[in-house]
Design a protein around this motif. Structure first.
Motif: not given
Lengths: 472, 300
Positions: A303-330
């Protein structure tokens, strides 16, 4: 003034002060350059600007910061060293920076409030105590609070608890063991006055580097140091000038091994949603993976305003972050698909069996599903190269990508020089353990005619038969 | 000397009330000169002087006769103390109303005997002084006492000691000593005696000593078994009973380790032997045995 970040295509990215007020959450696996970014850029920029800064770190961020300062021109370096406070929370080379367990923030500080801070911290570091019905929170508070008030009024510390009472619950006694049996710990937590005056840090625009790399079990030390800082912040009042606080390796603050912790969640929630905003803290929380925390804490962090992401340790972790970041365009089109029509009555000749003739009527779009879009972003995150980050600022549509790889290229913290720098800073800013212990001994010497100098003859009997009265 | 009025008044003021013999002892006056100094004291108590005041106290054991004169600070004595700026030492006047005072006050006078004896011994002994003392009257006056003691069953009790006596030794290798005085006349039967021991042990065990006196130097309780009242026969028999009951009580509480803090003597309170001879005994439990010890020897 804004924080500039280099981009891969040499465009400058801006992180305004307004964005800093709402916090930065940084997730990046080890080796991604997180500490380099935090130490050499974020912290250094705040420091140069004169924003009072506090860093909690296990080593890399602090080393990057000190290394950067050490490479500056001598005349500039000389000016800046005076504003740098280094604290090795384990003590270093016979020196410590005290963080006494009883401290006053002002002359009106109520003794019970002073005494209760330590009690609440040990309950926080061991959440099981809150649920233990016999020897838990109740038993500890029953002794530590009233006796603590007496200790505070005498100007003593919790290290002298056993001088005033024998009835110490085992759960509390265990917590006191480090302060009794380790001279270094006793000097750090039993000193009369804190080694860091936060008001001076603000007035002098200093940076405080709190280093816990040499602590095997750092939880109490860092939670205590943070609680001291936050207590000062709340005491300071609302909407004051900004203070930057950078916490690298946030997981170290979470007590216990379980990913779930109500206490930790409550603390994070209050820190991010209340304290940060009301007290103008430029909060930066960094860690390696979202899997280190449960969903509730994850939600607070995301919920923090600025999210900075570097290399993810696993796809699961990357997916978890992506779920929050991705603005889904239908309506995001993946590809098009032919729509066919047919004329069933077409026949080449009257002798042919009529067969349908298919032809393309139109092309219809096939959109990406939400899952696919998220997976796409997750792959990008997972494939990030070291020193490359993705940044998303709430309210802005674009997710921006930037790299620090080409800045200060091939310059890394000098492993030979930095230990010497840290040692000298501790010697300058710390106090000798022997001096603090002598102060403790003198403090517990009674002022009038009755004063024992020797310790108790038995660990179970609270008096001693060996001592000398203070001579006038 | 007795001619030094300020010293005399300060002495009487310290102990609230002193018998003639106690005053004589403190000034190192010989028993042979009793008549002389008793007359001097009587002159100080005359209406036209009033440095001191006289009171009478019945003999502790005789039903008739044998009343003994005691002296308290008189009107001129209080003025003398105040004129020398010694306001803080001037205590609230006691025994003001009647010319005779209750026989029960003998308990406090015997405690005074112990404290005076300590002062006399310290005067005669090189390298030691009395660092602190409190009389029975001081404990009566002290609002910290009776000190609240909570038993395991939740019931609340209180404990008050009879006196405090501390010695400071010049020799750096010698530890200073601090004791609490308990004077047993024999009026306590076994049960009240055990309750007293329980309260005293809990007083120490719960850190009450530190809170009350601001020090954790404590060498023990000094029980004076006088055997005057009750069916003990002799002081020595009384002492043995005190020690036995103390051992039983500490064992019941599981506090045998506290036995070294309870020592008893049957030696009279005004005897100098208290400080030099092996006249002290410990309850036979925990680290203690039946041997006799000198006062400044700690066991365990």
């Amino acid at each position: 003034m804004t924080l500039s970040l280099a981009s891969t295509n040499d465009k400058l990215l801006w992180l305004s002060d307004e964005h800093r007020e709402y916090g930065i959450h940084m997730v990046a696996n080890r080796g991604s350059g997180k500490s380099r970014f935090l130490g050499r850029y974020l912290a250094f920029a705040d420091f140069l600007r004169g924003v009072p800064t506090v860093i909690f770190d296990k080593g890399s961020t602090i080393d990057n910061f000190l290394d950067k300062v050490s490479r500056l021109p001598p005349e500039l370096r000389k000016k800046l060293w005076s504003r740098i406070r280094y604290v090795d929370l384990a003590g270093l080379d016979g020196y410590v920076v005290p963080f006494p367990l009883y401290y006053r923030l002002g002359p009106d500080d109520d003794p019970l409030t002073v005494a209760d801070r330590f009690v609440q911290t040990i309950i926080k570091t061991d959440p099981n105590l809150a649920n233990a019905s016999v020897q838990g929170k109740g038993a500890i508070e029953d002794v530590a609070q009233p006796i603590g008030v007496e200790l505070v009024q005498r100007g003593w510390q919790v290290t002298e608890l056993d001088r005033l009472t024998h009835n110490i619950p085992p759960t509390l006694r265990v917590k006191l063991i480090p302060f009794v049996h380790s001279q270094t710990q006793r000097a750090i937590y039993g000193a009369s006055t804190p080694g860091i005056d936060w008001q001076k840090v603000i007035d002098n625009k200093e940076i405080v580097l709190l280093d816990y790399r040499r602590l095997e079990k750092p939880q109490f030390a860092i939670i205590w140091a943070l609680s001291y800082f936050l207590a000062f912040i709340r005491h300071r009042g609302l909407y004051q000038t900004p203070i930057s606080i950078i916490i690298d390796e946030l997981k170290a603050f979470k007590a216990g091994q379980s990913t779930s912790s109500d206490v930790f969640f409550d603390d994070m929630d209050v820190l991010v949603n209340t304290t940060m905003r009301e007290h103008n803290l430029w909060l930066t929380l960094a860690h390696q993976s979202m899997a280190q925390f449960d969903d509730r804490v994850g939600e607070v962090l995301m919920s923090m305003n600025t999210q900075i992401l570097g290399t993810a340790g696993s796809r699961r972790s990357a997916t978890q972050i992506a779920q929050e970041l991705t603005k889904v365009d239908p309506l995001k089109i993946k590809r098009t698909r032919n729509v066919y029509g047919n004329d069933p009555y077409y026949a080449k000749s009257t002798h042919s069996i009529p067969t349908p003739s298919y032809f393309v009527i139109e092309e219809e779009p096939v959109e990406f599903t939400a899952g696919e879009q998220i997976r796409e972003v997750a792959e990008k995150i997972y494939e990030l190269k070291p020193f490359t980050f993705i940044m998303r600022v709430r309210g802005e549509d674009e997710v921006q990508r930037f790299s620090i790889a080409h800045i200060e290229k091939d310059i890394y913290p000098d492993k030979n020089l930095l230990p010497e720098i840290r040692k000298k800073l501790m010697q300058r800013d710390g106090r000798k353990i022997t001096d603090v212990l002598a102060e403790i001994a003198a403090r517990t010497a009674q002022p009038s005619q009755q004063l024992p100098a020797a310790p108790s003859q038995s660990s179970t009997i609270p008096v001693t038969t060996k001592g000398k009265f203070k001579r006038p | 000397m007795l001619n030094d009025e300020l010293i005399l008044v300060r002495l009487v003021n310290t102990y609230e009330a002193l018998t003639i013999r106690q005053i004589g002892r403190r000034f190192h006056l010989s028993e042979n000169s009793y008549t002389g100094y008793s007359k001097k004291l009587a002159d100080y108590a005359k209406p036209d002087d009033q440095l001191l005041d006289e009171r009478w106290i019945p003999h502790p054991t005789s039903a008739r006769g044998g009343a003994i004169k005691v002296y308290i600070v008189g009107k001129r004595g209080r003025a003398l103390l105040k004129s020398h700026g010694i306001h803080s030492e001037v205590k609230r006047a006691r025994f003001q109303r009647n010319t005779s005072i209750s026989k029960h006050n003998w308990h406090a006078f015997w405690v005074n005997d112990v404290l005076l004896g300590a002062q006399i011994w310290a005067d005669r002994t090189e390298g030691v002084e009395v660092a602190a003392q409190m009389t029975d009257f001081d404990f009566d006056r002290d609002t910290r006492f009776p000190y609240p003691i909570k038993w395991g069953d939740g019931s609340e009790h209180g404990t008050k000691m009879d006196g405090l006596l501390a010695f400071a030794f010049e020799d750096e290798d010698k530890y200073d000593k601090q004791f609490l005085v308990e004077l047993e006349t024999g009026s306590h039967e076994e049960v009240p005696l055990r309750e007293k021991v329980k309260n005293l042990a809990l007083f120490i065990h719960s850190g009450g000593f530190q809170r009350a006196f601001g020090s954790d130097l404590f060498n023990g309780f000094l029980f004076f078994a006088m055997g005057i009242y009750g069916n003990y026969g002799t002081a020595e028999m009384h002492r043995k009973v005190v020690l036995k009951e103390t051992a039983i009580q500490l064992s019941e509480m599981g506090l045998q380790d506290y036995a070294p803090f309870f020592r008893a003597t049957s030696c009279p309170p005004d005897s100098q032997n208290l400080f030099i001879d092996p006249v002290w005994y410990f309850p036979a439990c925990g680290p203690c045995n039946y041997d006799d010890y000198r006062l400044f020897v700690d066991v365990g």
